[in-house]
Design a protein around this motif. Structure first.
Motif, PDB file in Angstrom:
ATOM      1  N   THR A  26       5.043  10.622  10.336  1.00 11.03           N
ATOM      2  CA  THR A  26       5.339   9.530  11.090  1.00 11.03           C
ATOM      3  C   THR A  26       6.515  10.201  11.840  1.00 11.03           C
ATOM      4  O   THR A  26       6.722  10.978  12.147  1.00 11.03           O
ATOM      5  CB  THR A  26       6.181   8.960  10.656  1.00 11.03           C
ATOM      6  N   SER A  27       6.711   9.829  12.840  1.00  8.06           N
ATOM      7  CA  SER A  27       7.028   9.776  13.818  1.00  8.06           C
ATOM      8  C   SER A  27       8.854   9.841  13.871  1.00  8.06           C
ATOM      9  O   SER A  27       9.911  10.187  14.815  1.00  8.06           O
ATOM     10  CB  SER A  27       7.016   9.854  15.612  1.00  8.06           C
ATOM     11  N   GLY A  28       8.511   8.720  13.365  1.00  9.20           N
ATOM     12  CA  GLY A  28      10.217   7.983  12.371  1.00  9.20           C
ATOM     13  C   GLY A  28       9.949   7.478  11.636  1.00  9.20           C
ATOM     14  O   GLY A  28       8.641   6.342  11.253  1.00  9.20           O
ATOM     15  N   PHE A  29      10.754   7.247  10.150  1.00  6.81           N
ATOM     16  CA  PHE A  29      10.546   6.557   9.066  1.00  6.81           C
ATOM     17  C   PHE A  29      11.665   6.045   8.686  1.00  6.81           C
ATOM     18  O   PHE A  29      12.570   6.080   8.620  1.00  6.81           O
ATOM     19  CB  PHE A  29      10.503   8.012   7.983  1.00  6.81           C
ATOM     20  N   TYR A  30      11.088   4.815   8.463  1.00  5.90           N
ATOM     21  CA  TYR A  30      12.051   3.799   7.915  1.00  5.90           C
ATOM     22  C   TYR A  30      12.195   3.532   5.947  1.00  5.90           C
ATOM     23  O   TYR A  30      12.704   3.299   5.603  1.00  5.90           O
ATOM     24  CB  TYR A  30      12.212   2.908   8.374  1.00  5.90           C
ATOM     25  N   GLY A  31      10.956   4.112   5.356  1.00  6.32           N
ATOM     26  CA  GLY A  31      10.039   3.634   4.581  1.00  6.32           C
ATOM     27  C   GLY A  31       9.010   4.102   3.980  1.00  6.32           C
ATOM     28  O   GLY A  31       8.012   3.913   4.826  1.00  6.32           O
ATOM     29  N   LEU A  32       8.289   3.737   2.961  1.00  7.19           N
ATOM     30  CA  LEU A  32       7.128   3.385   2.182  1.00  7.19           C
ATOM     31  C   LEU A  32       7.177   1.901   1.762  1.00  7.19           C
ATOM     32  O   LEU A  32       7.734   1.760   0.341  1.00  7.19           O
ATOM     33  CB  LEU A  32       6.762   4.599   0.912  1.00  7.19           C
ATOM     34  N   SER A  33       6.471   1.179   2.225  1.00  8.96           N
ATOM     35  CA  SER A  33       6.014   0.401   0.854  1.00  8.96           C
ATOM     36  C   SER A  33       4.237   0.566   0.526  1.00  8.96           C
ATOM     37  O   SER A  33       3.829   1.264   0.862  1.00  8.96           O
ATOM     38  CB  SER A  33       5.397  -0.730   2.015  1.00  8.96           C
ATOM     39  N   TRP A  34       4.456  -0.593  -0.711  1.00  5.40           N
ATOM     40  CA  TRP A  34       2.455  -0.499  -1.129  1.00  5.40           C
ATOM     41  C   TRP A  34       2.191  -1.997  -1.556  1.00  5.40           C
ATOM     42  O   TRP A  34       3.506  -2.929  -0.775  1.00  5.40           O
ATOM     43  CB  TRP A  34       2.665   0.031  -2.934  1.00  5.40           C
ATOM     44  N   TYR A  35       0.861  -2.126  -1.035  1.00  4.09           N
ATOM     45  CA  TYR A  35       0.202  -3.591  -0.960  1.00  4.09           C
ATOM     46  C   TYR A  35      -0.768  -3.572  -1.877  1.00  4.09           C
ATOM     47  O   TYR A  35      -1.447  -2.396  -1.995  1.00  4.09           O
ATOM     48  CB  TYR A  35      -0.429  -3.215   0.397  1.00  4.09           C
ATOM     49  N   GLN A  36      -1.273  -4.647  -2.133  1.00  2.81           N
ATOM     50  CA  GLN A  36      -2.287  -4.814  -3.393  1.00  2.81           C
ATOM     51  C   GLN A  36      -3.559  -6.006  -3.129  1.00  2.81           C
ATOM     52  O   GLN A  36      -2.649  -6.716  -2.440  1.00  2.81           O
ATOM     53  CB  GLN A  36      -1.659  -4.899  -4.971  1.00  2.81           C
ATOM     54  N   GLN A  37      -5.000  -5.563  -3.001  1.00  2.00           N
ATOM     55  CA  GLN A  37      -5.523  -6.007  -2.960  1.00  2.00           C
ATOM     56  C   GLN A  37      -6.480  -6.412  -3.844  1.00  2.00           C
ATOM     57  O   GLN A  37      -7.029  -5.226  -3.810  1.00  2.00           O
ATOM     58  CB  GLN A  37      -6.183  -5.691  -1.124  1.00  2.00           C
ATOM     59  N   HIS A  38      -7.093  -7.681  -4.125  1.00  2.00           N
ATOM     60  CA  HIS A  38      -7.470  -7.578  -5.180  1.00  2.00           C
ATOM     61  C   HIS A  38      -8.890  -7.899  -4.217  1.00  2.00           C
ATOM     62  O   HIS A  38      -8.950  -8.614  -3.427  1.00  2.00           O
ATOM     63  CB  HIS A  38      -8.191  -8.934  -5.779  1.00  2.00           C
ATOM     64  N   LEU A  75       1.134   2.942 -12.311  1.00  2.00           N
ATOM     65  CA  LEU A  75       0.983   1.991 -13.069  1.00  2.00           C
ATOM     66  C   LEU A  75       0.976   2.138 -14.115  1.00  2.00           C
ATOM     67  O   LEU A  75       0.268   3.413 -14.568  1.00  2.00           O
ATOM     68  CB  LEU A  75      -0.191   0.874 -12.574  1.00  2.00           C
ATOM     69  N   GLN A  76       1.789   1.616 -15.439  1.00  2.00           N
ATOM     70  CA  GLN A  76       1.998   1.530 -16.547  1.00  2.00           C
ATOM     71  C   GLN A  76       1.065   0.578 -17.394  1.00  2.00           C
ATOM     72  O   GLN A  76       0.890  -0.763 -16.654  1.00  2.00           O
ATOM     73  CB  GLN A  76       3.325   1.455 -16.857  1.00  2.00           C
ATOM     74  N   GLU A  77       0.622   0.418 -18.852  1.00  2.00           N
ATOM     75  CA  GLU A  77       0.488  -0.255 -19.621  1.00  2.00           C
ATOM     76  C   GLU A  77      -0.584  -0.700 -19.247  1.00  2.00           C
ATOM     77  O   GLU A  77      -1.508  -1.685 -18.032  1.00  2.00           O
ATOM     78  CB  GLU A  77       1.171  -1.209 -20.000  1.00  2.00           C
ATOM     79  N   LEU A  78      -2.108  -0.042 -18.265  1.00  2.00           N
ATOM     80  CA  LEU A  78      -2.683  -0.767 -17.813  1.00  2.00           C
ATOM     81  C   LEU A  78      -4.073  -2.023 -17.860  1.00  2.00           C
ATOM     82  O   LEU A  78      -4.025  -1.577 -19.146  1.00  2.00           O
ATOM     83  CB  LEU A  78      -4.332   0.409 -17.014  1.00  2.00           C
ATOM     84  N   GLN A  79      -3.741  -2.927 -16.727  1.00  4.41           N
ATOM     85  CA  GLN A  79      -4.422  -3.626 -17.590  1.00  4.41           C
ATOM     86  C   GLN A  79      -5.995  -4.420 -16.174  1.00  4.41           C
ATOM     87  O   GLN A  79      -5.846  -3.259 -15.556  1.00  4.41           O
ATOM     88  CB  GLN A  79      -3.658  -5.125 -17.500  1.00  4.41           C
ATOM     89  N   MET A  80      -6.494  -4.611 -17.027  1.00  7.29           N
ATOM     90  CA  MET A  80      -8.505  -4.840 -16.139  1.00  7.29           C
ATOM     91  C   MET A  80      -7.705  -5.744 -14.617  1.00  7.29           C
ATOM     92  O   MET A  80      -8.129  -4.670 -13.515  1.00  7.29           O
ATOM     93  CB  MET A  80      -9.167  -6.027 -17.050  1.00  7.29           C
ATOM     94  N   LYS A  81      -6.881  -6.331 -14.875  1.00 11.20           N
ATOM     95  CA  LYS A  81      -6.300  -6.754 -13.674  1.00 11.20           C
ATOM     96  C   LYS A  81      -5.833  -6.287 -12.396  1.00 11.20           C
ATOM     97  O   LYS A  81      -5.514  -7.041 -11.469  1.00 11.20           O
ATOM     98  CB  LYS A  81      -5.608  -8.643 -13.813  1.00 11.20           C
ATOM     99  N   ASP A  82      -5.287  -4.385 -12.997  1.00 11.06           N
ATOM    100  CA  ASP A  82      -4.781  -4.093 -12.187  1.00 11.06           C
ATOM    101  C   ASP A  82      -5.879  -3.478 -11.402  1.00 11.06           C
ATOM    102  O   ASP A  82      -5.702  -3.116  -9.875  1.00 11.06           O
ATOM    103  CB  ASP A  82      -4.120  -3.431 -12.898  1.00 11.06           C
ATOM    104  N   SER A  83      -7.093  -3.903 -11.590  1.00  7.02           N
ATOM    105  CA  SER A  83      -8.441  -3.155 -10.714  1.00  7.02           C
ATOM    106  C   SER A  83      -8.130  -3.960  -9.405  1.00  7.02           C
ATOM    107  O   SER A  83      -8.124  -4.545  -9.140  1.00  7.02           O
ATOM    108  CB  SER A  83      -9.759  -3.796 -11.526  1.00  7.02           C
ATOM    109  N   ALA A  84      -8.612  -2.774  -8.499  1.00  7.70           N
ATOM    110  CA  ALA A  84      -7.901  -3.554  -6.825  1.00  7.70           C
ATOM    111  C   ALA A  84      -7.671  -2.247  -6.158  1.00  7.70           C
ATOM    112  O   ALA A  84      -7.678  -1.500  -6.627  1.00  7.70           O
ATOM    113  CB  ALA A  84      -6.803  -4.610  -6.882  1.00  7.70           C
ATOM    114  N   SER A  85      -7.652  -2.580  -4.833  1.00 10.67           N
ATOM    115  CA  SER A  85      -7.584  -1.558  -3.777  1.00 10.67           C
ATOM    116  C   SER A  85      -5.895  -1.437  -3.307  1.00 10.67           C
ATOM    117  O   SER A  85      -4.785  -2.462  -2.965  1.00 10.67           O
ATOM    118  CB  SER A  85      -7.963  -1.795  -2.710  1.00 10.67           C
ATOM    119  N   TYR A  86      -5.469  -0.294  -3.180  1.00 15.66           N
ATOM    120  CA  TYR A  86      -3.848  -0.029  -3.187  1.00 15.66           C
ATOM    121  C   TYR A  86      -3.657   0.519  -2.434  1.00 15.66           C
ATOM    122  O   TYR A  86      -4.450   1.809  -1.713  1.00 15.66           O
ATOM    123  CB  TYR A  86      -3.201   0.332  -4.481  1.00 15.66           C
ATOM    124  N   PHE A  87      -2.463   0.021  -1.312  1.00 14.54           N
ATOM    125  CA  PHE A  87      -2.855   0.507   0.357  1.00 14.54           C
ATOM    126  C   PHE A  87      -0.885   1.049   0.391  1.00 14.54           C
ATOM    127  O   PHE A  87      -0.487   0.407   0.030  1.00 14.54           O
ATOM    128  CB  PHE A  87      -2.913  -0.758   1.085  1.00 14.54           C
TER     129      PHE A  87
END
Lengths: 109, 116
Positions: A26-38, A75-87
């Motif tokens: 990055t040319s300027g950095f403020y932080g890193l975010s994570w998103y989940q998408q089923h 991600l700990q104690e993975l569950q089936m519902k955690d199946s998704a895309s992570y950005f």
């Protein structure tokens, strides 16, 4: 400009722990975010790290190392519902959030 | 009620037709965005608006136009749809708040557009 790299796919077993990595430039950095998408759904915000270290929210944790331009989602104690895309995504003040291409997590029994 | 709504949710159209996708939000956010999602390519920004009088092109604006009718409404138009515009389209809002904050984005449910 900004660019982010993350693995395209990860597979893990139910009940296990999985780590999804993200490196950024990055040319300027403020932080890193994570998103989940089923599948078929909208992305939803998971976490944000502005400072180095580990942030924990229940079974999910996010880590940032600013000196290494690197972060990960744990991600700990993975569950089936955690199946998704992570950005991972980088905010940069007056330009919009830039997203990585996403990591598709498959949790198997 | 949903904070960010999109209409229509699904649309099938033919090449050359004009299409408008609409987005409304009740979050009171100033910032609104249109993204396109294709398999394996993540979320790509089409246009964004930081307030009612502000419109900016994103990464892939060619073939698209937008209108910010009010703080709560942001529409995306395809003037002459083509098959490679077949994709899932998301509207999002954010409120940066303090400078350098997360700029957390809140997404609508998406519009699945098919151009034949």
């Amino acid at each position: 400009g900004q660019s982010l790299e993350q693995p395209s796919e990860v597979t893990a077993v139910e009940g296990a722990i999985v780590q999804i990595n993200c490196t950024y430039q990055t040319s300027g950095f403020y932080g890193l975010s994570w998103y989940q998408q089923h599948d078929g759904g909208a992305p939803t915000f998971l976490s944000y790290n502005a400072l180095d270290g580990l942030e924990e929210t229940g079974r999910f944790s996010s880590f940032l190392s600013r000196s290494d331009s690197y972060g990960y989602l744990l991600l700990q104690e993975l569950q089936m519902k955690d199946s998704a895309s992570y950005f991972c995504a980088v905010p940069s003040g007056n330009t919009p959030l830039v997203f990585g291409k996403g990591t598709r997590l498959s949790v198997i029994a | 009620d949903a904070d960010v709504t999109q209409t229509p949710r699904n649309r099938i159209t033919k090449t050359g037709k004009r299409i408008m996708l609409e987005c409304s939000q009740t979050k009171g956010h100033d910032r609104m965005y249109w993204y396109r999602q294709d398999p394996g390519l993540g979320l790509r920004l089409i246009y964004y608006s930081f307030d009612v009088k502000d419109i900016n092109k994103g990464e892939i604006s060619d073939g698209y136009s937008v209108s910010r009718q009010a703080q709560a409404k942001f529409s995306l138009s395809l003037e002459s749809a083509i098959p490679n515009q077949t994709a899932l389209y998301f509207c999002a809002t954010s409120d940066l708040g303090l400078a350098g904050g997360t700029d957390t984005q809140y997404f609508g449910p998406g519009t699945r557009l098919t151009v034949l």
